[in-house]
Design a protein around this motif. Structure first.
Motif, short mmCIF file in Angstrom:
data_model
loop_
_atom_site.label_atom_id
_atom_site.label_comp_id
_atom_site.label_asym_id
_atom_site.label_seq_id
_atom_site.Cartn_x
_atom_site.Cartn_y
_atom_site.Cartn_z
N GLN A 1 17.24 5.68 9.36
CA GLN A 1 18.43 4.85 9.47
C GLN A 1 19.61 5.47 8.73
OE1 GLN A 1 17.24 1.01 8.06
NE2 GLN A 1 16.30 0.43 10.02
N LEU A 2 19.35 6.04 7.58
CA LEU A 2 20.40 6.70 6.81
C LEU A 2 20.96 7.89 7.58
CD1 LEU A 2 22.01 6.81 4.19
CD2 LEU A 2 20.20 8.28 3.26
N GLU A 3 20.10 8.65 8.22
CA GLU A 3 20.56 9.78 9.02
C GLU A 3 21.42 9.32 10.19
OE1 GLU A 3 17.35 12.32 10.22
OE2 GLU A 3 16.62 12.54 8.17
N ASP A 4 21.06 8.21 10.83
CA ASP A 4 21.85 7.66 11.92
C ASP A 4 23.24 7.26 11.44
OD1 ASP A 4 19.73 8.02 13.60
OD2 ASP A 4 19.07 5.91 13.56
N VAL A 5 23.31 6.62 10.28
CA VAL A 5 24.60 6.20 9.73
C VAL A 5 25.45 7.41 9.40
CG1 VAL A 5 25.69 5.08 7.75
CG2 VAL A 5 23.78 3.97 8.90
N MET A 6 24.85 8.42 8.79
CA MET A 6 25.60 9.62 8.45
C MET A 6 26.12 10.33 9.70
SD MET A 6 25.81 9.62 5.24
CE MET A 6 26.51 11.22 4.99
N THR A 7 25.33 10.36 10.76
CA THR A 7 25.76 10.97 12.02
C THR A 7 26.96 10.21 12.59
OG1 THR A 7 23.51 11.71 12.45
CG2 THR A 7 25.02 11.64 14.32
N GLU A 8 26.88 8.87 12.55
CA GLU A 8 27.99 8.05 13.05
C GLU A 8 29.26 8.32 12.25
OE1 GLU A 8 28.33 5.78 15.57
OE2 GLU A 8 26.35 6.34 16.30
N LEU A 9 29.13 8.42 10.92
CA LEU A 9 30.30 8.68 10.09
C LEU A 9 30.90 10.06 10.35
CD1 LEU A 9 29.23 7.16 6.66
CD2 LEU A 9 30.96 6.30 8.24
N GLU B 1 0.84 -1.19 0.00
CA GLU B 1 0.00 0.00 0.00
C GLU B 1 0.88 1.24 0.00
OE1 GLU B 1 -2.43 -0.32 3.42
OE2 GLU B 1 -3.34 -2.19 2.78
N PRO B 2 0.41 2.34 -0.56
CA PRO B 2 1.21 3.57 -0.55
C PRO B 2 1.55 4.03 0.87
CG PRO B 2 -0.62 3.77 -2.08
CD PRO B 2 -0.80 2.47 -1.34
N GLU B 3 0.66 3.80 1.83
CA GLU B 3 0.94 4.20 3.21
C GLU B 3 2.10 3.39 3.77
OE1 GLU B 3 -2.71 3.65 5.20
OE2 GLU B 3 -3.72 5.28 4.16
N GLY B 4 2.11 2.09 3.51
CA GLY B 4 3.19 1.24 3.97
C GLY B 4 4.51 1.61 3.34
N LEU B 5 4.45 2.00 2.08
CA LEU B 5 5.65 2.43 1.37
C LEU B 5 6.21 3.70 1.99
CD1 LEU B 5 7.54 1.91 -0.99
CD2 LEU B 5 6.01 3.26 -2.42
N ALA B 6 5.33 4.63 2.36
CA ALA B 6 5.77 5.87 2.98
C ALA B 6 6.41 5.60 4.34
CB ALA B 6 4.59 6.83 3.13
N GLU B 7 5.84 4.67 5.10
CA GLU B 7 6.42 4.32 6.41
C GLU B 7 7.79 3.69 6.23
OE1 GLU B 7 3.56 1.81 8.25
OE2 GLU B 7 2.12 3.44 8.56
N ASN B 8 7.95 2.81 5.24
CA ASN B 8 9.24 2.19 4.98
C ASN B 8 10.27 3.23 4.55
OD1 ASN B 8 8.31 -0.36 5.58
ND2 ASN B 8 7.89 -0.89 3.46
N LEU B 9 9.83 4.19 3.75
CA LEU B 9 10.73 5.24 3.31
C LEU B 9 11.19 6.10 4.48
CD1 LEU B 9 12.11 6.58 0.93
CD2 LEU B 9 10.08 7.99 0.63
N GLU B 10 10.27 6.41 5.40
CA GLU B 10 10.63 7.20 6.58
C GLU B 10 11.60 6.43 7.47
OE1 GLU B 10 6.99 8.26 8.47
OE2 GLU B 10 6.35 9.58 6.84
N ALA B 11 11.37 5.14 7.65
CA ALA B 11 12.27 4.32 8.47
C ALA B 11 13.65 4.26 7.83
CB ALA B 11 11.69 2.92 8.64
N TRP B 12 13.68 4.08 6.51
CA TRP B 12 14.96 4.02 5.82
C TRP B 12 15.69 5.35 5.92
CZ3 TRP B 12 17.08 6.40 1.46
CH2 TRP B 12 18.23 5.80 0.96
N SER B 13 14.96 6.45 5.81
CA SER B 13 15.54 7.77 5.91
C SER B 13 16.14 8.00 7.30
CB SER B 13 14.50 8.83 5.60
OG SER B 13 15.02 10.11 5.74
#
Length: 84
Positions: free
Chosen positions: A50-58, A36-48
């Protein structure tokens, strides 16, 4: 020894199997229809997030462990220099 008739029968059977597989939906197609588009948006937010966490660590890594960072940079430079 295999006869020509046996080989032709095997080829006909393989063609039939390919035709049957082409008619069946692939697992990816059936999964994409269920998303569903809503599930896709939630996955995108979760991925975003996680990406921010990795960038902060780096960004913080050189400040937390400067010697390890310097050794890593030296090793990468050495390997790049030796690659020619």
């Amino acid at each position: 020894m295999v006869t020509k008739a046996q080989l032709e029968a095997e080829v006909a059977d393989l063609r039939r199997q390919l035709a049957e597989q082409a008619k069946e939906p692939t697992p990816n197609e059936s999964q994409e229809a269920d998303v569903e588009p809503e599930g896709l948006a939630e996955n995108l937010e979760a991925w975003s997030a996680q990406l921010e966490d990795v960038m902060t660590e780096l960004e913080e890594f050189p400040h937390k462990k400067p010697i390890l960072f310097a050794l890593g940079i030296f090793a990468v430079g050495y390997l790049l220099g030796r690659s020619r």
